[in-house]
Enzyme design. Structure first.
Site, short mmCIF file in Angstrom:
data_model
loop_
_atom_site.label_atom_id
_atom_site.label_comp_id
_atom_site.label_asym_id
_atom_site.label_seq_id
_atom_site.Cartn_x
_atom_site.Cartn_y
_atom_site.Cartn_z
N ASP A 157 0.75 -1.24 0.08
CA ASP A 157 -0.07 -0.26 0.11
C ASP A 157 0.78 1.26 0.25
OD1 ASP A 157 -2.70 1.16 -0.05
OD2 ASP A 157 -3.25 -0.17 1.44
N TRP A 203 -3.46 3.32 -5.83
CA TRP A 203 -4.57 3.90 -6.19
C TRP A 203 -4.67 4.65 -7.24
CZ3 TRP A 203 -2.41 6.43 -1.38
CH2 TRP A 203 -2.45 5.42 -0.37
N GLY A 204 -3.96 4.15 -8.42
CA GLY A 204 -3.69 5.01 -9.80
C GLY A 204 -3.02 6.32 -9.54
N GLU A 206 0.11 9.11 -9.51
CA GLU A 206 1.49 9.25 -9.95
C GLU A 206 1.59 8.45 -11.54
OE1 GLU A 206 5.12 8.91 -7.68
OE2 GLU A 206 3.80 9.32 -6.00
N ASP A 224 -10.52 3.14 -3.34
CA ASP A 224 -10.90 1.93 -2.97
C ASP A 224 -12.46 1.68 -3.39
OD1 ASP A 224 -8.74 2.00 -1.42
OD2 ASP A 224 -9.75 1.70 0.62
C1 GLA Z 1 -6.06 1.05 1.48
C2 GLA Z 1 -6.00 -0.07 0.38
C3 GLA Z 1 -7.14 -1.00 0.73
C4 GLA Z 1 -6.98 -1.60 2.03
C5 GLA Z 1 -6.88 -0.56 3.21
C6 GLA Z 1 -6.14 -1.42 4.40
O1 GLA Z 1 -7.32 1.59 1.69
O2 GLA Z 1 -6.52 0.62 -0.90
O3 GLA Z 1 -7.20 -1.92 -0.48
O4 GLA Z 1 -5.71 -2.37 2.01
O5 GLA Z 1 -5.90 0.41 2.87
O6 GLA Z 1 -5.86 -0.41 5.35
#
Ligand code: GLA
Length: 390
Positions: A157, A203-204, A206, A224
């Site tokens: 992450d 999360w896309g 950069e 998410d």
């Molecule tokens: C971020 C990730 C999720 C999950 C949470 C856990 O939000 O994008 O997929 O792994 O952290 O805390």
């Protein structure tokens, strides 16, 4: 062989005085893993941070007894929440003693004994998104620990780090671009010598899809996913334009499936269809110890899974998209073409698409017909009709 070659290069680079392990891009396929999109399960969508040893073992059993493992879902992935709140006195990560009283290696043994693989989670920053210890600055030790436990997949992450790091004071290294921080863990994982899929969860940000193929095996394209049609649609729309970056060993990841978590039966089917057209990883996000027969039947549709797992690895592109009516096409390894007619609107509508001439199989109903170059279908709201034409 490719894996061994890269491993040798990394080890040699580490041994040469004054040299540094490369932190730039490697070739797509640098670790030889994920020739097709990974398939499995992850606890986060159903349980948040509430993961336990018992949950993982019961899920592994359910994946076997339900037929999911034999349908291709082999990764059992532990998400955030498995760690103790601090590292031990030697600086090592450790499992929360209440949640994982036998440690992670014992869980790995259990999962492996059932023909499954085990995934774990960490973070390219100071802390995970759940506030537990992150791996930034500990990459080599953490990768070795994971490999020693028998881990097969690492989801990594991006909380508490990055140029925008302002959640907390940012010490040295924290503000480095994701590219650098992810390369450090990639190299550390390769250096362990254990085949470990590397899942980049940034999360896309950069423009990750543009450069990610030499860094990891899959990369999140968005924030998410939530268990709603609106969230699923938005993520599809943000991801479908990135198809050119997906291919064998490196995949766009529109996040884990929300099938079984509250959308309608139609919307659940639509998610599996769209994710399969996107050549997306299929990581189940529902509680498998309590899944309905309908959810299990949907998730194990072999004809749809075959589109997702097609060895050519070409993700769908948009042939047309007017007023929320999408026609998607995806070429397949045997010369067939997958064609999806997706009605994203709230009203049943007829959608027309060009197809090659040949036999047309509806992959959800199994109905077979012939096409001479055009197909028309009345598609209910939020539904996708998926054909294989050959
Ligand atoms: C971020 C990730 C999720 C999950 C949470 C856990 O939000 O994008 O997929 O792994 O952290 O805390």
């Amino acid at each position: 062989m490719r894996f061994v070659g890269v491993l040798l290069a990394v080890v040699l680079a580490a041994l040469l005085p004054g040299s540094q392990v490369a932190s730039g891009s490697l070739d797509r396929g640098y670790n030889g893993l994920a020739a097709t999109p990974p398939m499995g399960w992850n606890d986060y969508n159903a349980y948040g941070l509430d993961v336990t040893d018992t949950l993982i073992r019961e899920t592994a059993d359910a994946m076997v007894s339900s037929g999911l493992r034999d349908a291709g879902y082999v990764y059992v992935n532990i998400d955030d929440g498995w760690q103790a709140t601090t590292r031990d006195s030697a600086g090592n990560l450790r499992a929360d003693p209440a949640r994982f009283p036998s440690g992670i290696a014992a869980v790995a043994d259990y999962v492996h004994a059932r023909g499954l693989k085990l995934g774990i989670y960490s973070d390219a920053g100071l802390k995970t998104c759940g506030g537990l210890p992150g791996s930034l600055g500990h990459e080599t030790a953490d990768a070795r620990l994971f490999a020693g436990w028998g881990i097969d997949y690492v989801k990594y992450d991006n909380c508490y780090a990055g140029p925008g790091c302002d959640q907390i004071a940012c010490p040295d290294g924290t503000a480095a671009p994701a590219q650098d921080r992810y390369a450090r863990m990639r190299d550390a994982l390769v250096a362990t010598g254990r085949p470990i899929v590397f899942s980049m969860s940034s999360w896309g940000t950069e423009d990750v899809a543009r450069w990610a193929a030499g860094y990891g095996n899959l990369w999140r394209t968005t924030g998410d996913i939530q268990p709603t049609y609106a969230s699923m649609l938005s993520i599809f729309q943000q991801t479908v334009g990135l198809s050119r970056y997906a291919g064998p060993y490196g995949w766009n990841d529109p996040d884990m499936l929300q099938i079984g978590n509250g959308m309608s039966a139609t919307e659940d089917r639509t998610e599996l269809t769209l994710w399969s057209m996107l050549a997306a990883p299929l990581i189940i996000g529902t509680d498998l110890t309590d899944a309905t027969p309908a959810t299990l039947a949907l998730l194990t549709n072999a004809a749809v899974i075959a589109v997702d797992q097609d060895p050519l690895g070409r993700a769908a592109t948009v042939a047309s998209a007017s007023t929320g009516l999408y026609v998607l096409t995806r070429p397949l390894a045997n010369g067939d073409v997958a064609v999806a007619l997706f009605n994203s609107t709230g009203t049943a509508t007829t959608i027309t698409a060009d197809t090659p001439s040949g036999t047309l199989t509806d992959l959800w109903t199994g109905a077979v017909s012939a096409t001479t170059g055009t197909v028309r279908a009345t598609v209910p709201a939020h539904e996708v009709v998926l054909y294989r034409v050959g």
